[in-house]
Scaffold this motif. Sequence first.
Motif, PDB file in Angstrom:
ATOM      1  N   UNK A 101     -11.237  37.754 -37.368  1.00 41.12           N
ATOM      2  CA  UNK A 101      -9.931  37.935 -38.002  1.00 41.12           C
ATOM      3  C   UNK A 101      -9.892  37.093 -39.270  1.00 41.12           C
ATOM      4  N   UNK A 102     -10.821  37.367 -40.178  1.00 38.36           N
ATOM      5  CA  UNK A 102     -11.060  36.565 -41.366  1.00 38.36           C
ATOM      6  C   UNK A 102      -9.792  36.312 -42.189  1.00 38.36           C
ATOM      7  N   UNK A 103      -8.904  37.290 -42.286  1.00 38.66           N
ATOM      8  CA  UNK A 103      -7.702  37.131 -43.100  1.00 38.66           C
ATOM      9  C   UNK A 103      -6.604  36.352 -42.408  1.00 38.66           C
ATOM     10  N   UNK A 104      -6.724  36.088 -41.116  1.00 40.26           N
ATOM     11  CA  UNK A 104      -5.704  35.388 -40.346  1.00 40.26           C
ATOM     12  C   UNK A 104      -6.192  33.996 -39.969  1.00 40.26           C
ATOM     13  N   UNK A 105      -5.263  33.068 -39.915  1.00 43.73           N
ATOM     14  CA  UNK A 105      -5.581  31.732 -39.419  1.00 43.73           C
ATOM     15  C   UNK A 105      -5.486  31.793 -37.898  1.00 43.73           C
ATOM     16  N   UNK A 106      -6.618  31.734 -37.227  1.00 43.46           N
ATOM     17  CA  UNK A 106      -6.657  31.837 -35.769  1.00 43.46           C
ATOM     18  C   UNK A 106      -6.301  30.475 -35.176  1.00 43.46           C
ATOM     19  N   UNK A 107      -5.224  30.468 -34.406  1.00 40.22           N
ATOM     20  CA  UNK A 107      -4.726  29.229 -33.820  1.00 40.22           C
ATOM     21  C   UNK A 107      -5.353  29.018 -32.438  1.00 40.22           C
TER      22      UNK A 107
END
Length: 138
Positions: A101-107
């Motif tokens: 999910x490169x475009x999202x900041x994975x929490x």
Amino acid sequence: MTKDDRYGATDDDYSDDLDGYGTETVTTTDSSGETETVESNASEADSTDSTTDSTATSSDPLPFIFARRTVKADRDAVPVYVQDQTATEIDELERDLSQTFDGDKVMALDVREALIRAGLENVDDVRRVMEEWGYGRR
């Protein structure tokens, strides 16, 4: 290991992208007939109970990561202690999902809850792991 490693960072950027979405306007009328309009933002709402916004026009709710105020919002704390190997695998999965999910900041908290949700949706796998650990041998 830092607190963020254990519980997930709290710097959830998703709520910042909503540009005022977290602002709520509440109009009340008291018994004397006076009307008062109050605007509050999400940071003020953190200290009080949230109310349902009945003025929402969309019938589709926002996905969880966009609707929350912070990564810890609308979640209960459930401490989980894991074996070293499990912790290593979770870290590897977090890195893998961050690339996926490169475009999202994975929490980290999202990954951990997703692991729990996946386990709840696949209880046969949970049962198998527990049997591998020795459950059911008494």
